[in-house]
Design a protein around this motif. Structure first.
Motif, PDB file in Angstrom:
ATOM      1  N   LEU A  52       2.557 -14.928  27.193  1.00 46.80           N
ATOM      2  CA  LEU A  52       3.394 -15.967  26.592  1.00 46.80           C
ATOM      3  C   LEU A  52       2.563 -16.949  25.779  1.00 46.80           C
ATOM      4  O   LEU A  52       2.994 -17.416  24.726  1.00 46.80           O
ATOM      5  N   LYS A  53       1.379 -17.264  26.248  1.00 46.18           N
ATOM      6  CA  LYS A  53       0.524 -18.217  25.533  1.00 46.18           C
ATOM      7  C   LYS A  53      -0.030 -17.617  24.236  1.00 46.18           C
ATOM      8  O   LYS A  53      -0.415 -18.325  23.327  1.00 46.18           O
ATOM      9  N   LEU A  54      -0.099 -16.297  24.154  1.00 39.25           N
ATOM     10  CA  LEU A  54      -0.713 -15.643  23.007  1.00 39.25           C
ATOM     11  C   LEU A  54       0.292 -14.988  22.079  1.00 39.25           C
ATOM     12  O   LEU A  54      -0.086 -14.398  21.077  1.00 39.25           O
ATOM     13  N   ASN A  55       1.565 -15.082  22.385  1.00 35.32           N
ATOM     14  CA  ASN A  55       2.544 -14.292  21.650  1.00 35.32           C
ATOM     15  C   ASN A  55       2.729 -14.726  20.201  1.00 35.32           C
ATOM     16  O   ASN A  55       3.311 -13.998  19.413  1.00 35.32           O
ATOM     17  N   SER A  56       2.211 -15.882  19.828  1.00 39.22           N
ATOM     18  CA  SER A  56       2.348 -16.328  18.443  1.00 39.22           C
ATOM     19  C   SER A  56       1.118 -15.997  17.602  1.00 39.22           C
ATOM     20  O   SER A  56       1.073 -16.284  16.419  1.00 39.22           O
ATOM     21  N   LYS A  57       0.124 -15.390  18.205  1.00 39.50           N
ATOM     22  CA  LYS A  57      -1.121 -15.105  17.505  1.00 39.50           C
ATOM     23  C   LYS A  57      -1.194 -13.622  17.136  1.00 39.50           C
ATOM     24  O   LYS A  57      -0.656 -12.780  17.834  1.00 39.50           O
ATOM     25  N   GLN A  58      -1.862 -13.333  16.031  1.00 33.20           N
ATOM     26  CA  GLN A  58      -2.051 -11.954  15.605  1.00 33.20           C
ATOM     27  C   GLN A  58      -3.250 -11.369  16.353  1.00 33.20           C
ATOM     28  O   GLN A  58      -4.340 -11.218  15.806  1.00 33.20           O
ATOM     29  N   ILE A  59      -3.007 -11.025  17.602  1.00 31.14           N
ATOM     30  CA  ILE A  59      -4.085 -10.563  18.467  1.00 31.14           C
ATOM     31  C   ILE A  59      -3.672  -9.273  19.153  1.00 31.14           C
ATOM     32  O   ILE A  59      -2.550  -9.147  19.649  1.00 31.14           O
ATOM     33  N   LYS A  60      -4.599  -8.328  19.184  1.00 31.14           N
ATOM     34  CA  LYS A  60      -4.369  -7.109  19.944  1.00 31.14           C
ATOM     35  C   LYS A  60      -4.644  -7.439  21.406  1.00 31.14           C
ATOM     36  O   LYS A  60      -5.675  -8.032  21.730  1.00 31.14           O
ATOM     37  N   PHE A  61      -3.750  -7.066  22.291  1.00 34.88           N
ATOM     38  CA  PHE A  61      -3.868  -7.456  23.696  1.00 34.88           C
ATOM     39  C   PHE A  61      -3.819  -6.208  24.578  1.00 34.88           C
ATOM     40  O   PHE A  61      -2.830  -5.468  24.550  1.00 34.88           O
ATOM     41  N   LEU A  62      -4.893  -5.980  25.329  1.00 40.46           N
ATOM     42  CA  LEU A  62      -4.989  -4.809  26.195  1.00 40.46           C
ATOM     43  C   LEU A  62      -5.135  -5.259  27.644  1.00 40.46           C
ATOM     44  O   LEU A  62      -5.832  -6.233  27.935  1.00 40.46           O
ATOM     45  N   VAL A  63      -4.494  -4.556  28.547  1.00 42.47           N
ATOM     46  CA  VAL A  63      -4.553  -4.866  29.976  1.00 42.47           C
ATOM     47  C   VAL A  63      -5.110  -3.658  30.717  1.00 42.47           C
ATOM     48  O   VAL A  63      -4.722  -2.514  30.444  1.00 42.47           O
ATOM     49  N   ARG A  64      -6.031  -3.911  31.631  1.00 42.38           N
ATOM     50  CA  ARG A  64      -6.639  -2.817  32.383  1.00 42.38           C
ATOM     51  C   ARG A  64      -6.910  -3.243  33.813  1.00 42.38           C
ATOM     52  O   ARG A  64      -6.855  -4.435  34.156  1.00 42.38           O
ATOM     53  N   GLU A  65      -7.245  -2.266  34.633  1.00 41.13           N
ATOM     54  CA  GLU A  65      -7.624  -2.533  36.015  1.00 41.13           C
ATOM     55  C   GLU A  65      -8.887  -3.377  36.051  1.00 41.13           C
ATOM     56  O   GLU A  65      -9.782  -3.230  35.209  1.00 41.13           O
ATOM     57  N   ASN A  66      -8.991  -4.254  37.020  1.00 38.08           N
ATOM     58  CA  ASN A  66     -10.130  -5.155  37.128  1.00 38.08           C
ATOM     59  C   ASN A  66     -11.342  -4.434  37.714  1.00 38.08           C
ATOM     60  O   ASN A  66     -11.623  -4.516  38.909  1.00 38.08           O
ATOM     61  N   THR A  67     -12.050  -3.710  36.864  1.00 38.97           N
ATOM     62  CA  THR A  67     -13.285  -3.036  37.267  1.00 38.97           C
ATOM     63  C   THR A  67     -14.343  -3.249  36.193  1.00 38.97           C
ATOM     64  O   THR A  67     -14.028  -3.395  35.016  1.00 38.97           O
ATOM     65  N   GLY A  68     -15.589  -3.270  36.620  1.00 41.55           N
ATOM     66  CA  GLY A  68     -16.693  -3.279  35.667  1.00 41.55           C
ATOM     67  C   GLY A  68     -16.990  -4.587  34.979  1.00 41.55           C
ATOM     68  O   GLY A  68     -17.785  -4.622  34.033  1.00 41.55           O
ATOM     69  N   PHE A  69     -16.342  -5.681  35.421  1.00 43.32           N
ATOM     70  CA  PHE A  69     -16.624  -6.996  34.858  1.00 43.32           C
ATOM     71  C   PHE A  69     -16.393  -6.989  33.340  1.00 43.32           C
ATOM     72  O   PHE A  69     -15.538  -6.278  32.836  1.00 43.32           O
ATOM     73  N   ASN A  70     -17.169  -7.778  32.593  1.00 45.37           N
ATOM     74  CA  ASN A  70     -16.961  -7.849  31.141  1.00 45.37           C
ATOM     75  C   ASN A  70     -17.333  -6.541  30.435  1.00 45.37           C
ATOM     76  O   ASN A  70     -16.707  -6.153  29.453  1.00 45.37           O
ATOM     77  N   LEU A  71     -18.345  -5.827  30.946  1.00 41.28           N
ATOM     78  CA  LEU A  71     -18.716  -4.566  30.316  1.00 41.28           C
ATOM     79  C   LEU A  71     -17.595  -3.541  30.429  1.00 41.28           C
ATOM     80  O   LEU A  71     -17.360  -2.757  29.502  1.00 41.28           O
ATOM     81  N   GLY A  72     -16.895  -3.558  31.541  1.00 37.52           N
ATOM     82  CA  GLY A  72     -15.763  -2.659  31.713  1.00 37.52           C
ATOM     83  C   GLY A  72     -14.663  -2.955  30.708  1.00 37.52           C
ATOM     84  O   GLY A  72     -14.063  -2.045  30.124  1.00 37.52           O
ATOM     85  N   TRP A  78     -13.238  -0.940  22.943  1.00 36.96           N
ATOM     86  CA  TRP A  78     -13.657  -0.164  21.777  1.00 36.96           C
ATOM     87  C   TRP A  78     -13.143   1.272  21.843  1.00 36.96           C
ATOM     88  O   TRP A  78     -12.886   1.884  20.800  1.00 36.96           O
ATOM     89  N   ARG A  79     -12.943   1.799  23.047  1.00 38.88           N
ATOM     90  CA  ARG A  79     -12.413   3.161  23.161  1.00 38.88           C
ATOM     91  C   ARG A  79     -10.932   3.205  22.777  1.00 38.88           C
ATOM     92  O   ARG A  79     -10.474   4.183  22.177  1.00 38.88           O
ATOM     93  N   LYS A  80     -10.195   2.162  23.113  1.00 42.70           N
ATOM     94  CA  LYS A  80      -8.779   2.104  22.761  1.00 42.70           C
ATOM     95  C   LYS A  80      -8.577   1.753  21.280  1.00 42.70           C
ATOM     96  O   LYS A  80      -7.529   2.075  20.700  1.00 42.70           O
ATOM     97  N   LEU A  81      -9.563   1.091  20.696  1.00 46.01           N
ATOM     98  CA  LEU A  81      -9.474   0.667  19.295  1.00 46.01           C
ATOM     99  C   LEU A  81     -10.726   1.164  18.563  1.00 46.01           C
ATOM    100  O   LEU A  81     -11.619   0.386  18.227  1.00 46.01           O
ATOM    101  N   PRO A  82     -10.799   2.473  18.316  1.00 44.41           N
ATOM    102  CA  PRO A  82     -12.047   3.083  17.846  1.00 44.41           C
ATOM    103  C   PRO A  82     -12.261   3.096  16.335  1.00 44.41           C
ATOM    104  O   PRO A  82     -13.271   3.626  15.876  1.00 44.41           O
ATOM    105  N   ASP A  83     -11.362   2.514  15.565  1.00 41.48           N
ATOM    106  CA  ASP A  83     -11.402   2.708  14.120  1.00 41.48           C
ATOM    107  C   ASP A  83     -12.083   1.587  13.353  1.00 41.48           C
ATOM    108  O   ASP A  83     -11.747   1.328  12.191  1.00 41.48           O
TER     109      ASP A  83
END
Length: 262
Positions: A52-72, A78-83
């Motif tokens: 809700l806080k980001l819905n007005s911004k032109q931002i790609k938003f990905l959600v994943r399981e909480n593993t691997g800290f920031n490196l995860g 980059w794998r989901k957005l490889p281009d």
């Protein structure tokens, strides 16, 4: 050249630093065009409040399981957005210090032969033997090998050896608070390794630099004399001594510099 800024975020953290960073990204001149993606580590399927806080911004938003800290999160992004040609990886509590904060990294990377990784902070510019003898090399609960606790540096070296990664002559590596590299490099090293705990997360940070060096590429800090030159992080400010803080304050008056969000 296409550029993507990937920001890692954990859904249980305070959102204010992330919103401050997004505001700076929007307002402070980057020097080149770019897109933004936030990768949210979460135990929830859908962090509604954040969306809700980001819905007005032109931002790609990905959600994943909480593993691997920031490196995860970065690896997932980059794998989901490889281009894209170049990827700038940030933690959510980074903040912008100067204008052209993206251009300087992209220009340096694209114009330097055999450069594989750029960052703001080079860690441990010493030999492994010197690091072994340092005060840093103590025991830590998340540094366990074959069920037994071992000293930190021993753990990192064993982690590298276990994954057939050369440790090199020195322990130097770029700190994974912010990094820039290319899609080509990410593909060659198969992205980031994912640590299961704090010890493995640090080892994975080291491994990313070492895998790139192992292929014959160099790693560099954008400014060897400063670890907060274009993009900064609160931990570097907390670690500065009083004299360094004074130098920073004086330099801030001479060269206009964007203040850290409060």
């Amino acid at each position: 050249m296409s550029n993507l800024v990937i920001i890692s975020f954990y859904s249980e953290r305070n959102i204010k630093p992330l919103l401050n960073l997004l505001k700076q990204i929007d307002e402070i001149k980057a020097g080149v065009s770019f897109d933004v993606a936030i990768v949210c580590n979460t135990e929830q399927l859908k962090p509604v409040n954040l969306l809700l806080k980001l819905n007005s911004k032109q931002i790609k938003f990905l959600v994943r399981e909480n593993t691997g800290f920031n490196l995860g999160a970065w690896d997932y992004g980059w794998r989901k957005l490889p281009d894209y040609d170049y990827y700038l990886f940030l933690q959510d509590d980074c903040f912008i210090v100067r204008e052209n904060w993206l251009k300087v990294f992209v220009d340096r990377f694209s114009q330097t032969t055999n450069l594989g990784l750029l960052g703001e902070s080079m860690n441990w510019e010493c030999t492994w033997e010197e690091l072994v003898q340092s005060n840093y090399n103590g025991l830590h609960r998340d540094h366990v090998f074959n069920g037994e606790p071992i000293k930190r540096v021993d753990f990192y070296r064993k982690f590298l050896a276990l994954h057939n990664i050369s440790e090199g002559k020195t322990a130097e590596h770029l700190q994974s608070v912010m990094l820039l590299t290319s899609r080509a490099i990410l593909e060659k090293v198969d992205g980031f390794m994912i640590g299961n705990n704090y010890g493995e997360a640090i080892a994975s940070e080291i491994a990313f630099s070492k895998k790139i060096q192992q292929l014959g590429y160099s790693i560099q800090a954008i400014n060897p004399n400063s670890c907060y030159h274009y993009i900064a992080h609160p931990q570097w400010f907390k670690r500065r001594r009083k004299v360094e803080s004074w130098i920073y304050a004086i330099r801030s008056r001479i060269n206009p510099i964007f203040a850290q969000p409060k």
